[in-house]
Design a protein around this motif. Structure first.
Motif, PDB file in Angstrom:
ATOM      1  N   GLY A   1       0.816  -1.207   0.000  1.00 21.86           N
ATOM      2  CA  GLY A   1       0.000   0.000   0.000  1.00 21.86           C
ATOM      3  C   GLY A   1       0.853   1.261   0.000  1.00 21.86           C
ATOM      4  N   GLU A   2       1.913   1.255   0.812  1.00 25.67           N
ATOM      5  CA  GLU A   2       2.812   2.407   0.870  1.00 25.67           C
ATOM      6  C   GLU A   2       3.576   2.580  -0.436  1.00 25.67           C
ATOM      7  OE1 GLU A   2       4.385   2.843   5.353  1.00 25.67           O
ATOM      8  OE2 GLU A   2       4.643   0.838   4.512  1.00 25.67           O
ATOM      9  N   ILE A   3       3.909   1.479  -1.096  1.00 32.28           N
ATOM     10  CA  ILE A   3       4.633   1.543  -2.367  1.00 32.28           C
ATOM     11  C   ILE A   3       3.792   2.282  -3.406  1.00 32.28           C
ATOM     12  CG2 ILE A   3       5.633   0.210  -4.266  1.00 32.28           C
ATOM     13  CD1 ILE A   3       7.216   0.100  -1.698  1.00 32.28           C
ATOM     14  N   GLY A   4       2.488   1.980  -3.446  1.00 31.09           N
ATOM     15  CA  GLY A   4       1.605   2.651  -4.401  1.00 31.09           C
ATOM     16  C   GLY A   4       1.618   4.159  -4.218  1.00 31.09           C
ATOM     17  N   THR A   5       1.556   4.604  -2.972  1.00 32.78           N
ATOM     18  CA  THR A   5       1.597   6.038  -2.675  1.00 32.78           C
ATOM     19  C   THR A   5       2.928   6.651  -3.090  1.00 32.78           C
ATOM     20  OG1 THR A   5       0.100   5.720  -0.802  1.00 32.78           O
ATOM     21  CG2 THR A   5       1.378   7.752  -0.845  1.00 32.78           C
ATOM     22  N   ASN A   6       4.020   5.950  -2.803  1.00 31.43           N
ATOM     23  CA  ASN A   6       5.345   6.475  -3.138  1.00 31.43           C
ATOM     24  C   ASN A   6       5.602   6.499  -4.640  1.00 31.43           C
ATOM     25  OD1 ASN A   6       5.783   6.826  -0.438  1.00 31.43           O
ATOM     26  ND2 ASN A   6       7.070   5.033  -0.171  1.00 31.43           N
ATOM     27  N   ILE A   7       5.044   5.538  -5.357  1.00 31.08           N
ATOM     28  CA  ILE A   7       5.146   5.539  -6.817  1.00 31.08           C
ATOM     29  C   ILE A   7       4.427   6.766  -7.377  1.00 31.08           C
ATOM     30  CG2 ILE A   7       4.208   4.427  -8.887  1.00 31.08           C
ATOM     31  CD1 ILE A   7       6.641   3.041  -8.191  1.00 31.08           C
ATOM     32  N   LYS A   8       3.252   7.072  -6.817  1.00 36.28           N
ATOM     33  CA  LYS A   8       2.487   8.244  -7.251  1.00 36.28           C
ATOM     34  C   LYS A   8       3.300   9.523  -7.015  1.00 36.28           C
ATOM     35  CE  LYS A   8      -1.985  10.530  -6.454  1.00 36.28           C
ATOM     36  NZ  LYS A   8      -1.485  11.788  -5.896  1.00 36.28           N
ATOM     37  N   ASN A   9       3.933   9.625  -5.841  1.00 32.44           N
ATOM     38  CA  ASN A   9       4.759  10.795  -5.537  1.00 32.44           C
ATOM     39  C   ASN A   9       5.965  10.894  -6.470  1.00 32.44           C
ATOM     40  OD1 ASN A   9       3.039  11.412  -3.423  1.00 32.44           O
ATOM     41  ND2 ASN A   9       4.284  10.340  -1.893  1.00 32.44           N
ATOM     42  N   LEU A  10       6.552   9.736  -6.789  1.00 28.13           N
ATOM     43  CA  LEU A  10       7.695   9.705  -7.699  1.00 28.13           C
ATOM     44  C   LEU A  10       7.298  10.221  -9.075  1.00 28.13           C
ATOM     45  CD1 LEU A  10      10.684   8.757  -8.122  1.00 28.13           C
ATOM     46  CD2 LEU A  10       9.740   6.587  -8.912  1.00 28.13           C
ATOM     47  N   MET A  11       6.130   9.809  -9.550  1.00 27.39           N
ATOM     48  CA  MET A  11       5.654  10.247 -10.867  1.00 27.39           C
ATOM     49  C   MET A  11       5.351  11.744 -10.869  1.00 27.39           C
ATOM     50  SD  MET A  11       3.208   7.128 -12.201  1.00 27.39           S
ATOM     51  CE  MET A  11       2.976   7.983 -13.765  1.00 27.39           C
ATOM     52  N   GLU A  12       4.743  12.227  -9.802  1.00 34.92           N
ATOM     53  CA  GLU A  12       4.433  13.653  -9.722  1.00 34.92           C
ATOM     54  C   GLU A  12       5.714  14.487  -9.708  1.00 34.92           C
ATOM     55  OE1 GLU A  12       2.007  13.968  -6.273  1.00 34.92           O
ATOM     56  OE2 GLU A  12       0.168  13.340  -7.290  1.00 34.92           O
ATOM     57  N   ASP A  13       6.727  14.013  -8.983  1.00 38.78           N
ATOM     58  CA  ASP A  13       8.009  14.713  -8.938  1.00 38.78           C
ATOM     59  C   ASP A  13       8.663  14.721 -10.315  1.00 38.78           C
ATOM     60  OD1 ASP A  13      10.081  16.088  -7.686  1.00 38.78           O
ATOM     61  OD2 ASP A  13      11.202  14.243  -7.301  1.00 38.78           O
ATOM     62  N   PHE A  14       8.536  13.604 -11.019  1.00 41.94           N
ATOM     63  CA  PHE A  14       9.093  13.496 -12.365  1.00 41.94           C
ATOM     64  C   PHE A  14       8.396  14.466 -13.330  1.00 41.94           C
ATOM     65  CE2 PHE A  14       8.692  11.326 -16.557  1.00 41.94           C
ATOM     66  CZ  PHE A  14      10.001  11.488 -16.967  1.00 41.94           C
ATOM     67  N   GLN A  15       7.067  14.556 -13.203  1.00 45.93           N
ATOM     68  CA  GLN A  15       6.311  15.450 -14.076  1.00 45.93           C
ATOM     69  C   GLN A  15       6.753  16.903 -13.900  1.00 45.93           C
ATOM     70  OE1 GLN A  15       4.190  14.710 -16.451  1.00 45.93           O
ATOM     71  NE2 GLN A  15       4.189  12.500 -16.092  1.00 45.93           N
ATOM     72  N   LYS A  16       7.088  17.269 -12.664  1.00 46.93           N
ATOM     73  CA  LYS A  16       7.510  18.646 -12.398  1.00 46.93           C
ATOM     74  C   LYS A  16       8.868  18.943 -13.029  1.00 46.93           C
ATOM     75  CE  LYS A  16       5.123  18.841  -7.937  1.00 46.93           C
ATOM     76  NZ  LYS A  16       5.319  18.883  -6.462  1.00 46.93           N
ATOM     77  N   LYS A  17       9.727  17.914 -13.093  1.00 44.72           N
ATOM     78  CA  LYS A  17      11.100  18.140 -13.543  1.00 44.72           C
ATOM     79  C   LYS A  17      11.306  17.901 -15.032  1.00 44.72           C
ATOM     80  CE  LYS A  17      13.210  17.069  -9.076  1.00 44.72           C
ATOM     81  NZ  LYS A  17      14.135  16.201  -8.337  1.00 44.72           N
TER      82      LYS A  17
END
Length: 441
Positions: free
Chosen positions: A212-228
């Motif tokens: 469950g935590e991995i799913g949340t962290n993957i989402k955060n990773l993608m959002e960070d990538f989109q910003k950069k």
């Protein structure tokens, strides 16, 4: 002990001993896997190792400008390949390292083959026995904890829900590589991916987190990538613009690969969890491991065994867990469950496994299933009352309690072996024994 770091240091020492200059690393199938686990290609290139070859390859060219670092297992085949290599050397000089002991007769054979005197060094990369027990003297004497897997046969039968464990269990991790070639719609560049905590920050930070935590962290990773990520066509109107682009591109490229890799891996894990109905399977596994309700257990196991989506492996695990939990129950339905496995077409190899003989009460040195004293019963009672937030993580391995007792100084010096254990074929080591090591090494 960090085994990966230790091996990396051994290999670094081999390379350093050969001195400066261009080098080739000559290996066999097994040592190639060892090196690939502890070193990335870019890392080892920085140490002037520009070529990687197999000792059994027949298509290698003569390259007298290279030094050869041979890292091999001391097998008869490898020694023979090395003898042939030394008779017709392809490189200027050879530094030979074996992963274990080599016989004097084989060393003599290598020396006789070295007619052109190209061998600079031969070593055995092993740790001497006394070093394994070379503990520094401390105020508290060191302890050696010896465990037998049969003392807790339940833990390895349970599906796990942390990232690293799920990757191993559901996808398979071999030499830090995952084969994703069978994933539906997989792109060519993701058919095999590398997962290494040393070179992947996201993986290192999420190894032991639950799904469950991995799913949340993957989402955060993608959002960070989109910003950069670059927005549209980036204008390169000056030298400084071009320099900034070149400086940022490797970081962007690396992050892009990390996002693609982990989104793909987590997506495939999620697909397998759904396909094999592992959430329902795992919930029942936890109930069998932690609760004592035979009526409900037998109904649940029977119901799941009739589900055509249940995999052969999960079916066998459920029956094994039931056998361990209720091996002495007066109303045990184990024969009926074995018949159900047969009707499902479970292979005889799996049905032949007798988990009770391996880790049943007669074999175990501990009370894995039923607490016998008042303190243990009370502890289990209050643990049940407190509830568990995650029903898929109720079970705690026996080792957890063993280490807890050890830290608190409550662990007995020894557990007596069960009286009938000698009649089983699994008497490989003592069940659990604390041994004070004497300073005699």
């Amino acid at each position: 002990m960090n085994v990966t770091l230790a091996v990396k240091q051994y290999i670094s020492k081999m390379i350093e001993n050969s001195g400066p200059g261009m080098k080739v690393l000559l290996m066999d199938k097994e040592t190639t896997s060892i090196v690939s686990v502890v070193y990335t290609q870019s890392e080892i290139l920085q140490k002037e190792v520009y070529l990687f070859e197999r000792i059994d390859s027949q298509s290698r060219d003569n390259m007298k400008h290279l030094k050869a670092i041979c890292f091999l297992r001391p097998t008869k085949e490898n020694v023979e390949h090395l003898i042939q290599e030394l008779r017709r050397p392809k490189y200027s000089v050879y530094f030979i390292y074996f992963s274990n002991v080599i016989s004097k007769s084989e060393i003599k054979a290598l020396a006789e083959a070295d007619e052109q005197e190209v061998v600079a060094e031969v070593q055995q990369i092993i740790t001497k026995e006394y070093e394994l027990f070379d503990f520094r003297k401390t105020e508290v004497p060191p302890l050696l904890l010896i465990l037998d897997r049969s003392d807790d046969a339940i833990t390895p039968l349970l599906n796990q829900w942390t990232y690293q464990a799920m990757v191993h269990e559901l996808l398979g991790l071999n030499n830090n590589r995952i084969d994703l070639s069978r994933v539906p719609g997989i792109s060519k560049d993701l058919r095999e991916v590398v997962l290494s905590a040393e070179n992947d920050e996201f993986y290192a930070n999420n190894l032991y987190l639950n799904f469950g935590e991995i799913g949340t962290n993957i989402k955060n990773l993608m959002e960070d990538f989109q910003k950069k990520r670059p927005k549209g066509q980036q204008k390169l109107e000056s030298i400084s613009d071009m320099k900034a682009f070149v400086d940022n591109y490797p970081q962007f490229k690396k992050m892009s690969g990390t996002v693609s890799k982990h989104v793909t891996v987590v997506g495939e894990l999620s697909r397998l969890v759904s396909e094999r109905q592992l959430m329902e399977v795992s919930e029942l596994e936890q109930e069998l491991a932690c609760q004592n309700d035979h009526s409900n257990a037998q109904q649940s196991v029977r119901r799941l065994l009739q589900n055509p989506r249940l995999s052969e492996l999960d079916a066998v695990r459920l029956v094994m867990l039931y056998a361990l939990r209720y091996e002495r129950h007066s109303s045990s339905i184990l024969p009926a469950l074995m018949d159900e496995l047969s009707r499902r077409g479970v292979s005889e190899r799996h049905r032949r496994v007798s988990v009770v003989e391996y880790g049943g009460k007669r074999v175990r040195g501990s009370d894995l299933i039923t607490p016998t004293d008042a303190v243990a019963i009370t502890k289990q009672f209050f643990k049940g009352l407190s509830g568990v937030e995650n029903v898929y993580a109720q079970h705690q391995p026996l080792l957890h309690d063993t280490l807890d007792q050890l830290i608190k100084g409550r662990l007995k010096d020894s557990h007596p072996l069960p009286p009938q254990q000698h009649q089983t074929p699994f008497t490989n080591v003592v069940i659990l024994r604390i041994v004070e090591l004497k300073q005699t090494f």
